[in-house]
Design an enzyme around this catalytic site. Sequence first.
Site, PDB file in Angstrom:
ATOM      1  N   CYS A 117       0.996  -1.129   0.143  1.00 46.57           N
ATOM      2  CA  CYS A 117       0.127   0.189  -0.061  1.00 46.57           C
ATOM      3  C   CYS A 117       1.014   1.100   0.031  1.00 46.57           C
ATOM      4  CB  CYS A 117      -1.042   0.064   1.289  1.00 46.57           C
ATOM      5  SG  CYS A 117      -2.044   1.237   1.263  1.00 46.57           S
ATOM      6  N   CYS A 216      -5.835  -1.805   8.589  1.00 46.84           N
ATOM      7  CA  CYS A 216      -7.063  -1.032   8.483  1.00 46.84           C
ATOM      8  C   CYS A 216      -8.289  -1.574   8.076  1.00 46.84           C
ATOM      9  CB  CYS A 216      -6.667   0.209   7.423  1.00 46.84           C
ATOM     10  SG  CYS A 216      -6.134  -0.431   5.585  1.00 46.84           S
TER      11      CYS A 216
END
EC number: 2.8.1.13
Length: 389
Positions: A117, A216
């Site tokens: 990410c 997350c």
Amino acid sequence: MALGTTMTEAGEAALGRLRQWPGEHRVAVGLSGGVDSSLTAALLVEAGWEVEGLTLWLMSGKGACCAEGLVDAAGICEQLGIPHHVVDTRETFQKEIVQRLVDGYQDGITPLPCSQCNRSVKFGPMLEWAAQERNLPRIATGHYARIRHGGDCGRHQLLRGLDSRKDQSYFLYDLPQEALGRIVFPLGELTKADTRIEAGRHGLRTAEKPESQDLCLADHHGSMRAFLDTYLPPRQGEIVLKDGTVVGEHDGIEHFTIGQRKGLGVAWQEPLHVVKLDPAMNRVVVAPRAEAGRHEAVVGAINWVSIDPPLQAMNLEVQVRYRSAPVTARLTPLPATDDDHQRQRPHRCHLVFDEDQFSIAPGQAAVFYSDDTVLGGGLLQRDFDTNQE
């Protein structure tokens, strides 16, 4: 904005470094809506930089990466008197992170989504947006890491954050040199306690905001199991010893990782550890601790950060999980495979550890250190054959 009177020594030092930073003092700050990125923006504003806030919209729904994060980030920008921009990256996040994560777990590896990410969804797109849309030469984030520019080797070097409990360099090993040359980490020499105090000094609305305690996606869905269950239906299989003896059952290999001991649902005369995930047979292979260690590993897709790719064997420290302590090992360069060349990552190595390791999970990163300096890192491979990937 009126400031409080209490300033930490670390905060004062960070402010001094920002004021003396070479080059243009114009920057886009990646704002998640948390205290770390909020203070990053506040320190840059206090240091006299031209600052604009940038929030990546990663997922729909509630949570730090969704509506809640957008609202808090917008509030911080309003409080600091700086522009706030939102870039919709939901499609990229779904493709590059969510789908790859699901595919990896289904294939019996333990992916490292935070590193992917950072490279593919956050830093790369943020740098591109800042330059093309706002003509801003730099970006800044609230990561606990440091960058040293222009050392003897002529490279931008990545270093651990000074707060060992918050250091995030493990997730940043994959950043290219071009990116490191344009990134600012104002919190690299602060502790988390310093950050809270400094955020309070600035009166930031996020000063006491709780930290996210998990990935997350896990926070977003309630747990990692809930996230995986959303995409992968239960698939029952066997839990077996190395010799094939069946000792239990499972409802999906994606719920296990190499080295795992707790939560196996197996009653045995001694504790068992996961040593292999077999997607072809849909099996979880376990073994007693005496049989669970590995003294070697193959690492592929290596990004050499702070040094040129080594041509000879070398001794270094290796970290194989985010929360694990670094261990000493001997690294030997290996010839690249055709797949390595296709991915433009023609660097592989063979590691021999000084002591057996119990969490060598394919898909996780092996990050190489010399003291606090990140030398490089890559992905642990599924097998340990030094001739083939």
